[in-house]
Scaffold this motif. Structure first.
Motif, mmCIF file in Angstrom:
data_model
loop_
_atom_site.group_PDB
_atom_site.id
_atom_site.type_symbol
_atom_site.label_atom_id
_atom_site.label_comp_id
_atom_site.label_asym_id
_atom_site.label_seq_id
_atom_site.Cartn_x
_atom_site.Cartn_y
_atom_site.Cartn_z
ATOM 1 N N TYR A 217 14.652 9.522 -2.476
ATOM 2 C CA TYR A 217 14.977 8.767 -0.874
ATOM 3 C C TYR A 217 16.272 7.997 -1.367
ATOM 4 C CZ TYR A 217 15.725 9.650 3.461
ATOM 5 O OH TYR A 217 15.974 10.232 5.573
ATOM 6 N N ALA A 218 15.594 6.980 -2.171
ATOM 7 C CA ALA A 218 17.227 5.952 -2.338
ATOM 8 C C ALA A 218 18.097 6.472 -2.835
ATOM 9 C CB ALA A 218 16.660 4.598 -3.184
ATOM 10 N N ASP B 167 10.965 10.528 12.625
ATOM 11 C CA ASP B 167 10.021 9.608 13.219
ATOM 12 C C ASP B 167 10.039 9.648 14.429
ATOM 13 O OD1 ASP B 167 10.591 8.324 10.912
ATOM 14 O OD2 ASP B 167 11.053 6.056 10.868
ATOM 15 N N SER C 144 2.805 6.072 4.073
ATOM 16 C CA SER C 144 2.145 6.749 3.234
ATOM 17 C C SER C 144 1.635 7.444 2.947
ATOM 18 C CB SER C 144 1.649 5.706 2.340
ATOM 19 O OG SER C 144 0.840 5.074 2.947
ATOM 20 N N SER D 102 15.312 10.698 13.862
ATOM 21 C CA SER D 102 14.730 11.337 13.006
ATOM 22 C C SER D 102 13.670 11.267 12.716
ATOM 23 C CB SER D 102 15.158 10.231 11.218
ATOM 24 O OG SER D 102 13.866 9.025 11.904
ATOM 25 N N GLY E 216 6.196 6.443 10.579
ATOM 26 C CA GLY E 216 7.914 6.047 10.723
ATOM 27 C C GLY E 216 7.644 5.858 8.924
ATOM 28 N N ARG E 217 8.759 6.609 8.562
ATOM 29 C CA ARG E 217 9.764 6.353 7.063
ATOM 30 C C ARG E 217 9.112 5.311 6.074
ATOM 31 N NH1 ARG E 217 13.922 6.458 3.296
ATOM 32 N NH2 ARG E 217 14.594 5.175 4.510
ATOM 33 N N LYS E 218 9.317 4.897 7.015
ATOM 34 C CA LYS E 218 9.305 3.083 6.708
ATOM 35 C C LYS E 218 7.781 2.916 6.133
ATOM 36 C CE LYS E 218 14.075 1.024 7.558
ATOM 37 N NZ LYS E 218 14.653 -0.300 8.295
ATOM 38 N N ASP E 219 6.968 2.591 6.419
ATOM 39 C CA ASP E 219 5.265 2.229 6.809
ATOM 40 C C ASP E 219 4.958 3.883 6.558
ATOM 41 O OD1 ASP E 219 5.820 -0.166 7.536
ATOM 42 O OD2 ASP E 219 6.222 0.346 9.036
ATOM 43 N N THR F 89 18.696 14.838 2.941
ATOM 44 C CA THR F 89 18.212 14.206 3.875
ATOM 45 C C THR F 89 18.486 15.078 5.182
ATOM 46 O OG1 THR F 89 19.463 12.817 3.618
ATOM 47 C CG2 THR F 89 17.260 13.030 2.209
ATOM 48 N N CYS G 203 4.070 13.279 7.606
ATOM 49 C CA CYS G 203 5.490 12.087 7.897
ATOM 50 C C CYS G 203 5.665 12.139 9.162
ATOM 51 C CB CYS G 203 6.237 11.850 7.583
ATOM 52 S SG CYS G 203 7.550 10.201 7.912
ATOM 53 N N CYS H 191 12.122 12.747 6.665
ATOM 54 C CA CYS H 191 11.662 11.164 6.179
ATOM 55 C C CYS H 191 11.298 11.097 4.743
ATOM 56 C CB CYS H 191 9.830 11.223 6.511
ATOM 57 S SG CYS H 191 8.471 10.059 6.268
#
Length: 534
Positions: free
Chosen positions: A459-460, A501, A287, A499, A282-285, A467, A276, A266
């Motif tokens: 991460y980007a 997730d 915080s 993942s 999930g990783r995208k949402d 990862t 996470c 994540c």
């Protein structure tokens, strides 16, 4: 000296001596049609002016010297980690710094660290303190700052006019530059960190899965015990079961554990990845605040009547285990496992054995291992696991050869393999329970590839080794039979991409929890169960 002169000298010093990592990237940039001999000076002027703007706000009497000392020392420390470990600075990096403990911080201390921070940060800071600044009446000082700002604007305009197009294009294509330009990266990271951590409305934990129930069991059934091992800094690239040239996981291979070869983390640091893993966001949402304001997988398991316990030999639970029983073992003085300020992960296996002796119902036990926590990999395993030699016996990885670093790291993976296998052996050897083990690393690790060490890259643009992580599963025959899990199907599922997730639903699924919070489509084993109805 006049204050403006001190400011200009500090900006020049920072640009020249605290930005080696940035210049290394800048020199390699493609300036387009602009020749390098013109491109780099334009870029240098823009960076110097930006640094100067950062220094200006507290550039008046009583504030200027403390302010410059703080900036120089922070920049010197950041330069050390950037230059020696290929680190970047963002809010996650600063969070890791602010949330570290004395044990973890102590592993970084070295003479190399002292002299590099001293030469880059402490020396100019002392010079600032030694310098007598000639102060003029406040209106004249204010006017001198205005003239300095006008000079910044003029020089920046000239640099932009000459090379603006090439500079903008290069910076846009090289996103990591924003995290290594020193001390601008520190300032932007600190602003983001403070913004994220600023006082807000008190966190009210939202309930999740309060309707959780479990499939009925037959009379006289053995207690089910699922041990989830949360790893630290293990990367799939060095995992024997995932095709690594060295067999770093011999005991797991002998136990026929199911290896999930294509799993992504994540985040690239524990502070993100650990919470996470247990979150349904999930990783995208995900915080940090969002996870703290919401119950997690451990809570849903508790709602379903499962006894949950957390044992820690790392840097804490990051808020995950607030509402379950938690035992901190990293400060233990057990002579069998601990020496000085370091405890080997075998202490967790001992804790598990003691816990199982008092187990009368279904349980989920989380073991948070220290694993391959760097940079002192050689401290992560007992002497008998030093099979790959020679090893790097320093926390200054740059002083070691790539082979020494690799050997020390691989030995730590070898020990992690032994710890996981010992957990499996413990469950397998207890006839009173039906056991299962799920292991997943929190993130991977860089061992010097492309000049990067450790982890924590944004991460980007994080490299694959940070990862791509290992995940392993083992289930006793009794555990599988409880819900009719097909072993061949599990092996097939393990070849698919997964993942962090998927861990939330995997934990609920393995313990036969049925709830509105459970999402069968995200459970890797759902299709393998005879009882696969939602």
């Amino acid at each position: 000296m006049r204050a403006n002169t001190v400011l200009l000298l500090c900006a020049a010093w920072l640009l020249a001596f605290a930005n080696f990592s940035a210049w290394k990237l800048l020199v390699a940039l493609d300036p387009g049609r602009l020749p390098h001999w013109l491109f780099l000076p334009c870029l240098g002027v823009l960076l110097a002016m930006t640094i100067l703007v950062l220094l200006l706000p507290l550039s008046f009497k009583w504030a200027i010297k403390p302010w410059l000392v703080i900036v120089l020392l922070c920049a010197g420390a950041a330069a050390f980690f950037m230059d020696d470990f290929g680190a970047v600075v963002d809010r996650h990096t600063l969070r890791s710094v602010f949330e570290t403990n004395s044990r973890e911080a102590g592993e970084w201390l070295s003479w190399r660290m002292a002299w590099k921070i001293g030469a880059t940060g402490a020396l100019p800071a002392l010079l600032v303190l030694w310098t007598r600044i000639e102060w003029r009446p406040f209106p004249r000082e204010l006017w001198s700052r205005v003239k300095l700002i006008l000079m910044v604007i003029a020089l920046s305009a000239v640099a932009i006019g000459i090379g603006g197009r090439g500079v903008a294009s290069s910076l846009r294509n090289q996103r990591e530059l924003g995290h290594v330009i020193n001390p601008i990266a520190i300032a932007s990271g600190l602003v983001a960190y403070v913004d994220n951590a600023r006082p807000q409305a008190p966190i009210v934990v939202q309930p999740l899965g309060r309707d959780a129930t479990r499939l009925p069991t037959t009379a006289g059934a053995k207690p089910q015990v699922l041990v989830f091992i949360a790893g630290e800094s293990a990367r799939a690239a060095s995992w024997g079961l995932s095709g690594y040239a060295r067999q770093t996981t011999p005991r797991l291979a002998a136990l026929a554990a199911v290896n999930f070869a294509d799993v992504r983390s994540c985040g690239t640091d524990t502070a993100v990845s650990l919470p996470c893993m247990f979150s349904d966001l999930g990783r995208k949402d995900f915080s940090e605040r969002g996870a703290l304001a919401r119950e997690n997988a451990l809570d849903v398991l508790t709602h379903a009547g499962v006894d949950v316990a957390w044992f820690d030999n790392n840097t804490g639970d990051k808020g995950v285990a607030k509402r379950v029983h938690e035992t901190d073992l990293q400060n233990s003085s057990d002579p069998a496992w601990c020496s000085g300020r370091n405890c080997f992960d075998g202490i967790l296996v001992d804790a598990l054995k003691k816990t199982l002796a008092d187990t009368h119902g279904d349980r989920v036990i989380v073991l948070h291992v220290k694993g391959s926590h760097g940079p002192a990999y050689y401290q992560r395993y007992p002497a008998e696991f030093e099979r790959f030699t020679p090893v790097c016996r320093s926390n200054q990885l740059q002083t070691c050869t790539p082979e020494q670093i690799r050997n020390a790291y691989d030995n730590s993976i070898l020990y992690t393999d032994a710890v996981i296998a010992s957990v499996i052996d413990t469950l397998q050897g207890d006839p009173a329970i039906d056991g299962a083990v799920l292991y997943a690393s929190d993130h991977g690790e860089s061992l010097g590839e492309s000049g990067l060490y450790l982890h924590g890259a944004p991460y980007a643009f994080a490299p694959d080794v940070q990862t791509h992580i290992p995940m392993v599963m083992w289930m006793s025959a009794g555990f599988r039979q409880r819900d009719g899990t097909d072993a061949a199907c599990v092996t097939h599922q393990a070849a698919l991409p997964w993942s962090h997730d998927n861990i939330f639903d995997a934990l609920l699924g393995m313990m036969q929890v049925r709830s509105s919070a459970y999402r069968p489509q995200l459970d890797p084993l759902h299709a393998c169960r005879a009882t696969s109805a939602p």
